[in-house]
Design a protein around this motif. Structure first.
Motif, mmCIF file in Angstrom:
data_model
loop_
_atom_site.group_PDB
_atom_site.id
_atom_site.type_symbol
_atom_site.label_atom_id
_atom_site.label_comp_id
_atom_site.label_asym_id
_atom_site.label_seq_id
_atom_site.Cartn_x
_atom_site.Cartn_y
_atom_site.Cartn_z
ATOM 1 N N GLY A 150 -4.696 2.462 11.593
ATOM 2 C CA GLY A 150 -3.751 1.809 10.405
ATOM 3 C C GLY A 150 -4.142 2.209 9.040
ATOM 4 N N PRO A 151 -2.869 1.422 8.625
ATOM 5 C CA PRO A 151 -1.876 0.689 9.796
ATOM 6 C C PRO A 151 -1.064 0.685 10.012
ATOM 7 C CG PRO A 151 -2.235 -0.180 7.460
ATOM 8 C CD PRO A 151 -2.825 1.370 6.932
ATOM 9 N N ALA A 152 -1.023 1.029 11.390
ATOM 10 C CA ALA A 152 0.090 1.370 11.736
ATOM 11 C C ALA A 152 1.381 0.472 13.008
ATOM 12 C CB ALA A 152 -0.561 2.163 13.049
ATOM 13 N N ALA A 153 2.319 0.699 13.776
ATOM 14 C CA ALA A 153 3.324 0.125 14.455
ATOM 15 C C ALA A 153 2.867 0.314 15.469
ATOM 16 C CB ALA A 153 4.581 0.184 13.669
ATOM 17 N N PRO A 154 3.573 -0.790 16.739
ATOM 18 C CA PRO A 154 3.145 -0.774 17.525
ATOM 19 C C PRO A 154 3.902 0.743 18.676
ATOM 20 C CG PRO A 154 4.177 -2.504 17.741
ATOM 21 C CD PRO A 154 4.506 -2.023 16.310
ATOM 22 N N GLY A 155 4.638 1.068 17.630
ATOM 23 C CA GLY A 155 5.149 2.569 18.355
ATOM 24 C C GLY A 155 4.136 3.919 18.552
ATOM 25 N N ASP A 156 3.296 3.583 17.551
ATOM 26 C CA ASP A 156 2.253 4.667 16.871
ATOM 27 C C ASP A 156 1.889 4.409 17.676
ATOM 28 O OD1 ASP A 156 4.082 5.546 15.104
ATOM 29 O OD2 ASP A 156 2.872 4.029 13.498
ATOM 30 N N ALA A 157 0.909 3.241 18.258
ATOM 31 C CA ALA A 157 0.193 2.684 18.977
ATOM 32 C C ALA A 157 0.098 2.567 20.637
ATOM 33 C CB ALA A 157 -0.745 1.525 18.328
ATOM 34 N N GLY A 158 1.418 3.167 21.393
ATOM 35 C CA GLY A 158 2.029 3.125 22.493
ATOM 36 C C GLY A 158 1.979 4.368 22.350
ATOM 37 N N GLY A 159 2.925 5.440 21.607
ATOM 38 C CA GLY A 159 2.514 6.243 21.612
ATOM 39 C C GLY A 159 0.983 6.923 22.086
ATOM 40 N N VAL A 188 3.534 -0.580 4.017
ATOM 41 C CA VAL A 188 3.296 1.042 3.512
ATOM 42 C C VAL A 188 4.291 1.685 3.223
ATOM 43 C CG1 VAL A 188 2.095 2.842 4.003
ATOM 44 C CG2 VAL A 188 1.193 1.179 5.016
ATOM 45 N N ASP A 189 5.157 1.677 1.612
ATOM 46 C CA ASP A 189 5.735 1.589 1.532
ATOM 47 C C ASP A 189 7.368 1.728 1.702
ATOM 48 O OD1 ASP A 189 4.192 4.240 -0.322
ATOM 49 O OD2 ASP A 189 4.650 5.652 1.581
ATOM 50 N N GLY A 190 6.669 0.438 1.881
ATOM 51 C CA GLY A 190 7.849 -0.903 2.521
ATOM 52 C C GLY A 190 8.524 -1.111 4.068
ATOM 53 N N MET A 237 0.974 -1.164 0.022
ATOM 54 C CA MET A 237 -0.082 0.411 0.382
ATOM 55 C C MET A 237 1.043 1.814 -0.061
ATOM 56 S SD MET A 237 -2.996 -1.658 0.166
ATOM 57 C CE MET A 237 -3.779 -3.124 -0.025
ATOM 58 N N ASP A 238 0.359 2.304 -0.843
ATOM 59 C CA ASP A 238 0.864 3.850 -0.818
ATOM 60 C C ASP A 238 0.122 4.379 0.713
ATOM 61 O OD1 ASP A 238 -1.738 4.549 -2.068
ATOM 62 O OD2 ASP A 238 0.101 4.699 -3.759
ATOM 63 N N ARG A 239 0.666 5.192 0.793
ATOM 64 C CA ARG A 239 0.026 6.406 1.780
ATOM 65 C C ARG A 239 -0.902 7.007 1.129
ATOM 66 N NH1 ARG A 239 1.060 12.056 1.371
ATOM 67 N NH2 ARG A 239 -0.043 12.115 2.656
ATOM 68 N N GLN A 240 -0.889 7.647 0.119
ATOM 69 C CA GLN A 240 -2.221 7.901 -0.019
ATOM 70 C C GLN A 240 -3.897 6.976 -0.416
ATOM 71 O OE1 GLN A 240 0.763 8.192 -2.043
ATOM 72 N NE2 GLN A 240 0.719 10.071 -2.273
ATOM 73 N N GLN A 241 -3.145 5.666 -0.235
ATOM 74 C CA GLN A 241 -4.816 4.572 -0.261
ATOM 75 C C GLN A 241 -4.581 4.556 0.867
ATOM 76 O OE1 GLN A 241 -4.154 0.906 -2.610
ATOM 77 N NE2 GLN A 241 -6.163 0.455 -1.495
ATOM 78 N N VAL A 242 -3.643 4.596 2.271
ATOM 79 C CA VAL A 242 -3.853 5.241 3.284
ATOM 80 C C VAL A 242 -4.469 6.060 3.826
ATOM 81 C CG1 VAL A 242 -2.590 4.691 5.702
ATOM 82 C CG2 VAL A 242 -1.882 3.386 4.030
ATOM 83 N N MET A 243 -4.204 7.617 3.363
ATOM 84 C CA MET A 243 -4.479 7.923 3.839
ATOM 85 C C MET A 243 -6.832 8.081 3.769
ATOM 86 S SD MET A 243 -3.335 10.686 5.493
ATOM 87 C CE MET A 243 -3.975 11.944 5.055
ATOM 88 N N ALA A 244 -6.718 7.858 1.770
ATOM 89 C CA ALA A 244 -7.960 7.139 2.254
ATOM 90 C C ALA A 244 -9.222 6.097 2.930
ATOM 91 C CB ALA A 244 -8.331 6.447 0.602
ATOM 92 N N ARG A 299 3.193 11.002 11.619
ATOM 93 C CA ARG A 299 2.930 12.425 11.114
ATOM 94 C C ARG A 299 3.928 11.975 9.889
ATOM 95 N NH1 ARG A 299 3.163 17.272 16.300
ATOM 96 N NH2 ARG A 299 1.747 15.771 17.593
ATOM 97 N N ASP A 300 4.919 11.866 9.729
ATOM 98 C CA ASP A 300 5.309 11.754 8.113
ATOM 99 C C ASP A 300 4.694 11.455 7.057
ATOM 100 O OD1 ASP A 300 7.678 13.164 9.103
ATOM 101 O OD2 ASP A 300 8.371 11.052 9.406
#
Length: 364
Positions: free
Chosen positions: A214-223, A245-247, A1-8, A284-285
């Motif tokens: 999502g999709p997200a990493a443990p650090g994101d959810a923990g933060g 997501v973008d690799g 997936m790319d970020r545009q699809q994640v944003m959608a 945020r990136d």
């Protein structure tokens, strides 16, 4: 997936297509909607509902929850929510103390123990509706000296701010909505201070984050919860789908994969408040790849609102009131066509109405 699809996907998952009529059914309340005391929840709801919400809807309660920040939650969720706010470990409790972690450590009491002791003291001290200042004064007398600090602004010694905020929901205290100064009141039928962590309730917070952000990493959810990636893995949900997501390896609930693979076109135009749920994602990136624009959106103090257009954060906006009239200044990150600008003006009308004001103008 790319970020545009994640944003959608996130735009759809967070109800920004205005397909839900009852605010109680909005998925964003699975985590709560942060209240920045400038009409934030009302504006966030205006961006998601086809008709204005009832500002006095008593199905919702305001309390210090995630990271000690004030959030609006469904009342029916409070029992599970409070259980999910109990740290799972000493490391978790230390992380949640955030900027006052060192001060709590100097008290010579483990952070988890300090939190429980403060919650019990608050429950004893606040048996009726009290302003935050009065509650702070009362509980300061009941906790060890190391839990307090001299405050130059207040001209008094009072309990550590973050410790009080984290302990308040565990003590069964909510905030009176729209009260100034901040005012605490006991929850109806509040139970005792939780005696131990509830892993299932904490995991539910992680799952809700992954579904909305999502999709997200443990650090994101923990933060989002104010804890670390390591602790987040201790409350990590099962039945997740792994997504690149973008690799980068990321996760979301398996039953949300279909929406991620085929989200509706993100052709909405919305004016989001500074603490809108969409802006609460920790990656945020992904939301805004350009660092200079991130600095325009997320400031140390005084964040602007965000303009959402064509699946992107396309600019920022700031309100200015004069009596009962509201002006909105919009700064776009790139030129917007006249049709989009007209839709922004329509959204500005909704923002004004959500704040009980009349729109005077939109400045570009």
């Amino acid at each position: 997936m790319d970020r545009q699809q994640v944003m959608a996907y996130r735009i759809a998952a967070q109800g920004l297509h205005r397909e839900t009529a009852d605010p109680h059914d909005l998925a964003v309340f699975d985590l709560g909607v942060q209240d920045n005391q400038r009409g934030g929840p009302a504006i966030a709801l205006a961006a998601r509902l086809p008709a204005p919400a009832d500002p006095g809807d008593d199905r919702f309660a305001l309390l210090w929850s995630h990271r000690g920040a004030p959030h609006l939650h469904r009342r029916q969720d409070l029992k599970t929510l409070v259980a999910g706010l109990v740290p799972l470990s000493e490391a978790d409790a230390q992380a949640r103390m955030n900027w006052q972690r060192a001060q709590v450590a100097r008290a010579g009491v483990p952070a988890a123990e300090a939190l429980t002791a403060t919650a019990k003291a608050l429950r004893k001290a606040v048996g009726k509706t009290m302003t935050k200042g009065a509650a702070s004064t009362a509980v300061t007398k009941l906790v060890p000296d190391g839990f307090s600090v001299w405050c130059r602004g207040c001209g008094a010694t009072h309990i550590l701010e973050q410790l009080m905020r984290l302990a308040a929901p565990l003590a069964g205290l909510e905030l009176v909505r729209d009260a100034s100064p901040a005012t605490l009141t006991p929850m109806e039928n509040r139970g005792p201070v939780p005696a131990k962590p509830d892993v299932a309730a904490a995991t539910a917070v992680m799952a809700a984050y992954l579904r909305l952000h999502g999709p997200a990493a443990p650090g994101d959810a923990g933060g989002f919860s104010g804890t670390t990636a390591t602790v987040a893995q201790d409350m990590w949900p099962s039945d997740l789908a792994e997504v690149q997501v973008d690799g980068k390896k990321r996760y979301l609930p398996a039953d949300a994969l279909a929406l991620l693979e085929n989200p509706p076109e993100p052709d909405v135009v919305r004016l989001l408040p500074p603490s809108d749920p969409l802006l609460q994602a920790r990656d945020r990136d992904l939301l805004v790849p350009e660092k200079p624009r991130q600095k325009e959106i997320w400031k140390i103090l005084g964040n602007p609102g965000a303009l959402l257009a064509d699946g992107e954060i396309a600019g920022v906006w700031r309100p200015k009131t004069s009596g009962k009239r509201l002006s909105i200044a919009v700064t776009s990150f790139w030129p917007l066509d006249p049709g989009t600008q007209n839709r922004v003006a329509e959204e500005a009308e909704l923002v004004a109405a959500a704040r009980g004001l009349t729109l005077a103008k939109v400045d570009w």
